[in-house]
Design an enzyme around this catalytic site. Structure first.
Site, short mmCIF file in Angstrom:
data_model
loop_
_atom_site.label_atom_id
_atom_site.label_comp_id
_atom_site.label_asym_id
_atom_site.label_seq_id
_atom_site.Cartn_x
_atom_site.Cartn_y
_atom_site.Cartn_z
CD GLU A 219 -2.89 -0.29 2.56
OE1 GLU A 219 -2.86 0.77 3.21
OE2 GLU A 219 -3.40 -1.34 2.98
CG ASP B 17 -3.09 8.88 8.40
OD1 ASP B 17 -3.05 7.66 8.64
OD2 ASP B 17 -3.38 9.34 7.29
#
Ligand code: PLP
Lengths: 257, 392
Positions: free
Chosen positions: A46, A57
């Site tokens: 990824e 995040d």
């Protein structure tokens, strides 16, 4: 056949997906990191497209995004780096990124470029399902890209079923109420959520991500799903590495054994 | 017709581009807020608190010396007289009652100038709710008095240390914390930004401003509609409130003052409509300042409340269809306008508000036009900035 489909056809357990931020720690590390992830025995790569405002995040990935941008990473640059990577990498490769940089690039141009360089799928955390269906589904399909949706412990059963209907790659199970970041251990509460979704009999395979960091958390997650995704813990591994290839392989071995 | 559609769009702008983790929260809000806000129960408490706690209606004051100077009839809508010193509290009162009705136990908020943080800390104290406010590290330094006010009121102030360390980063941090605490926490957004239904919900709570302007102007001028309404735009909540009941009255000009910082093309600016392009920020599609590669540009303004790289989707729409007139006011001119109002009318305005005042120098109007300026806040919080600037 899309590489994500072939992967899950041949392997239904302990699938390991590794996230890294493109352009981190150094601008030109992208391909060497991908090769090391492949050599270390992971199943999916990824690639995170860095963004100035990554709202899903935690600090580790935020920092890697900021440094990657300071290093000069951009979507254009990333596509240049990915030119020809398929001569070396066989694993399925997924791009993960926030919507805004992609929209500026142009969604259709982006999808076309993904297909040209050999990307298999996309994870766009701030693209909600309805917007995907209304605006982008046909473009994704035209260029053979598998779209992955996230679910969390808060996602209702009804919505999980809808998401399952509208994807054909894998479902990304966010392991807890949280943004990304390596935590210690997996709680009883998380396990009951994993079991609850496991028992729903979804058509798509499930990978568990957020807070997976080592052999123990990987194995626990894999018990209740098809495998797991490691991000922040991997970023920490490459962050201070003097020898990327060696350190990445050592880290992956420690997770897989 | 300017109004939000059922998917949360104003024309091309708006929507709810949020991570799936926030979907249940946003869905809960979207499905419930209209019915709650329309209920008699809610309205009774909201109206009572606006009157007895906030001090509404705020006066519509005719500024005779300002009018004389500019050759127009200039009225000042005195949101600076709201409890806590700015319009922000209209919204926090609405959202705290809503949060209570949704059964939430904790409140989080972002703040730039600290006015929204103070307004949030205030209503949390009022309702006995736990309160955490995220604030950019840079803003914590330049809005010290407001940081201390929040702490006195019992709120926790958490610095946002990423990016430009200002409002954008505080908003990122608040969204992350909402993802981390999705069940018992309500996020009180402070402007007409964020995913649907926030922009419309906040605008409705602020719409009391133009609701009052209408009847107050009727009393004073015999007409409900001024020739122009002027307001500053950070995210755009005071402007949305002042414009709301005039959106669909084309004879009323809607003038929005953005922060040009050191100059629109200086690279140190927050003039979103001048510099922005369509993109997605904090959950909605809007105009925002960004690089060609889609990275959000770090803005600059001397006023923390305008130091934001985007604007609310409704303002992007007003700009797009030409319904709003946007002007960009530089730091220096805003400071001078702040001093001018202090000397002419005995009101020291917030530096955000001072941007709206300077717009008088940038627009054409006819003699005897009736102009309403939304005086969004008072300058107490900005004394340090005034002192540092020193030119008075
Ligand atoms: C006095 C005052 N005016 C204006 C603003 C800008 O916000 P908005 O554009 O949402 O009204 C602020 C924000 O902190 C403020 O404190």
């Amino acid at each position: 056949m899309n590489r994500i489909h072939s992967l899950f056809k041949n392997k239904q357990e302990r699938v390991l997906s590794i996230y890294f931020t493109a352009g981190f720690p150094k601008l030109e590390d992208t391909l060497s990191i991908m090769e090391a992830i492949q050599a270390g025995g992971a199943d999916i790569i990824e690639i995170g497209v860095p963004y100035s405002d990554p709202i899903a995040d935690g600090p580790t990935i935020q920092d890697s995004n900021q440094i990657a941008l300071e290093n000069g990473m951009s979507l254009k640059k990333l596509f240049q780096q990915l030119e020809g990577f398929r001569s070396k990498i066989e694993l399925p490769v997924v791009l993960m990124g926030y919507l805004n940089p992609i929209i500026q690039y142009g969604m259709e141009a982006f999808c076309k470029k993904c297909q040209e360089v050999g990307i298999d799928g996309l994870i766009l955390p701030d693209l909600p399902m309805q917007q995907y269906l209304d605006e982008f589904k046909s473009v994704f399909e035209q260029y053979g890209l598998v779209n992955t949706f996230l679910i969390s412990p808060q996602t209702s059963e009804k919505r999980i079923l809808e998401i399952d209907q509208n994807t054909d790659g894998f479902i990304y199970m966010v392991s807890s109420h949280s943004i990304t970041g390596a935590k210690s251990g997996i709680s009883e509460e998380q396990i009951s959520y994993f079991k609850r979704v496991q028992e729903m009999g979804l058509k798509n395979p499930r990978l568990i991500g957020f807070g997976i960091s080592d052999a123990e958390t990987f194995s626990t997650a894999s018990k209740y799903s098809h495998g797991a995704i490691i991000g922040s813990a991997f970023i920490k591994t490459v962050k201070d590495s003097k020898n990327l290839n060696q350190d990445i392989q050592a880290y992956l071995q420690s997770v897989l054994n | 017709m300017i109004r939000v559609d059922e998917k949360g769009f104003y024309g091309k702008f708006g929507g709810a581009y949020i991570p799936e983790m926030l979907h249940p929260n946003i869905e809960e809000l979207r499905d419930n807020y209209e019915a709650i806000v329309a209920s008699e129960d809610f309205q009774k408490e909201f109206q009572m608190l606006l009157k007895d706690f906030v001090g509404r209606p705020t006066p519509l004051y005719f500024g005779s010396r300002l009018s004389e100077k500019y050759g127009a009839k200039i009225y000042l809508k005195r949101e600076d007289l709201c409890h806590t010193g700015a319009h922000k509290v209209n919204n926090t009162i609405g959202q705290i009652i809503l949060a209570k009705k949704l059964g939430k136990k904790r409140i989080i908020a972002e703040t730039g100038a600290g006015q929204h943080g103070v307004a949030t800390a205030t209503v949390c104290a009022l309702m006995g709710m736990d309160c955490t406010v995220y604030m950019g590290e840079l803003d914590i330094q330049r809005q010290r008095p407001n940081v201390e006010r929040m702490k006195i009121l019992g709120a926790k102030v958490v610095p946002a240390t990423s990016g430009s360390k200002t409002l954008k980063d505080a908003t990122n941090e608040a969204m992350r914390q909402w993802i981390n605490n999705p069940v018992d926490t309500h996020y009180i957004i402070g402007s007409v930004v964020g995913p649907h239904p926030y922009p419309e919900m906040v605008a409705r709570f602020q719409s009391v401003i133009s609701e009052e302007i209408k009847w107050q102007l009727k009393e004073k001028e015999g007409r409900e509609n001024p020739d122009a309404v002027i307001a500053c735009v950070g995210g755009g909540s005071n402007a949305a409130g002042a414009f709301y009941h005039y959106y669909n009255t084309p004879e009323v000009r809607l003038i929005a003052a953005e922060a040009a910082g050191l100059g629109v093309s200086s690279g140190k600016s927050a003039a979103t409509t001048a510099l922005g392009t369509p993109g997605i920020l904090h959950g909605s599609k809007t105009l925002l300042m960004q690089t060609e590669d889609g990275q959000v540009v770090e803005p600059h303004s001397i006023s923390a409340g305008l130091d934001y790289p985007g604007i609310g989707p409704v303002h992007a729409h007003l700009f797009d269809i030409g319904r709003g007139e946007f002007v960009a006011v530089e730091d220096e001119d805003a400071m001078k306008a702040g001093i001018e109002l202090s000397r002419l009318e005995g009101i020291i305005p917030a530096i955000e508000t001072a941007h709206a005042l300077h717009a008088l120098n940038m627009i054409e109007f006819r003699k005897d036009d009736v102009i309403v300026i939304n005086l969004s806040g008072r300058g107490d919080k900005d004394l340090d900035t005034y002192i540092k600037w020193g030119n008075y």
